[in-house]
Design a protein around this motif. Sequence first.
Motif, PDB file in Angstrom:
ATOM      1  N   ASP A 227     -23.308  -1.003   8.321  1.00 37.72           N
ATOM      2  CA  ASP A 227     -22.468  -0.677   7.164  1.00 37.72           C
ATOM      3  C   ASP A 227     -21.122  -1.395   7.245  1.00 37.72           C
ATOM      4  O   ASP A 227     -20.621  -1.935   6.255  1.00 37.72           O
ATOM      5  CB  ASP A 227     -22.230   0.834   7.087  1.00 37.72           C
ATOM      6  CG  ASP A 227     -23.446   1.601   6.604  1.00 37.72           C
ATOM      7  OD1 ASP A 227     -24.342   0.978   6.026  1.00 37.72           O
ATOM      8  OD2 ASP A 227     -23.488   2.824   6.819  1.00 37.72           O
TER       9      ASP A 227
ATOM     10  N   GLY B 202     -19.892  -4.320   4.672  1.00 39.42           N
ATOM     11  CA  GLY B 202     -18.683  -4.156   3.871  1.00 39.42           C
ATOM     12  C   GLY B 202     -17.672  -5.261   4.086  1.00 39.42           C
ATOM     13  O   GLY B 202     -17.024  -5.721   3.144  1.00 39.42           O
TER      14      GLY B 202
ATOM     15  N   GLY C  37     -19.480  -7.679   1.151  1.00 40.99           N
ATOM     16  CA  GLY C  37     -19.103  -6.561   0.295  1.00 40.99           C
ATOM     17  C   GLY C  37     -19.384  -6.762  -1.179  1.00 40.99           C
ATOM     18  O   GLY C  37     -19.538  -5.784  -1.918  1.00 40.99           O
TER      19      GLY C  37
END
Length: 341
Positions: free
Chosen positions: A172, A176, A180
């Motif tokens: 994650d 990001g 992103g």
Amino acid sequence: MGLTPRAAERVSREAANLPFDMAARSVNADWGTQYDGKQIQRWGEHYGRKIAAAQERERRAFAKGKSPAGPENGPQVLAVGMDGGRVQEREKDQQTQSRWHEDKVLTVSSYIKGPPKEAGGDPEPVRQVTSYVGTMGGSVKFGQLARVEAERRGIRQAAEVVVIGDGASWIDTIAGEHFGCHERIIDYYHVSERLEACARAVEPADEAKRKRVAERLTGNLYEGKVGLVIRWIQEKAQAVGAVRETDPEGHPRRVLWENLGYVRRHQGQMDYPRYRARGWPIGSGVVESGVKLFNKRVKGTEQFWNEDGAESILALRALNLSQDGRWDHYWLCGQLLRGAA
């Protein structure tokens, strides 16, 4: 190192694919030599370090704002996959007292789409070319290497880009930071396994009923009815009560509450009907297969590595596994041998 370019390529290929003793037997059978596994290891790690050093130079250049040029014509779909494997090191971790450490694996795959359903076709994407990166480095290093490889494969030229993973926190974070602005997809099959675990927690004794519950949950997931899935898990979790400190790993309460949080957290990345309609892959099978390919070479109860040695062989294996011809190009251009001792 005393090897001709062709011999160096052969030794490196064997070291990338086989344990060193087996690689030595293969080379000796063809060359009539008597090299042992230690000699193949020295050669393999020597050339692997050169590849890893080239990757490190690219990573540092990226950190300063310089990225490799992508292809002139980008793919229809570029899928970036990330996952972790396991490597056993010689020294135990001082905190965990375990020799097992995580290696991180990246796959970057190009796809072409099938004809849309309204045209009588199947939008299931067809994978074309996959390239690989493997490293013992941490998330910061891996994230930069991942972006460098995506740039090389055409992330800026691709018509569409998706990032696929299992929702691990480090994935994650990298998604990001480095990807992103691209669509994120949680691996459908990983979520399905979690839902099957929830069904097992609710129906531990009745296999037939457990199977029906799991099929209903995964069917709702596939159809994009994630809200129904969340409500079902929440209802069952509330029925068994809050998790207790004494609950062991795998206890029904832990399974239900942990997966309730997981599905809620990633609900926005589970729009599988839309992903399928766009002709995007919905599973991380490519990177999971990639982890197995790396594990096949570096993981085993009889294999112990220092970090430098593991890093060199991971770099060598990634170059050899990549399907875009970079292995042959690398050796034909003599990049590996320039300045070799």
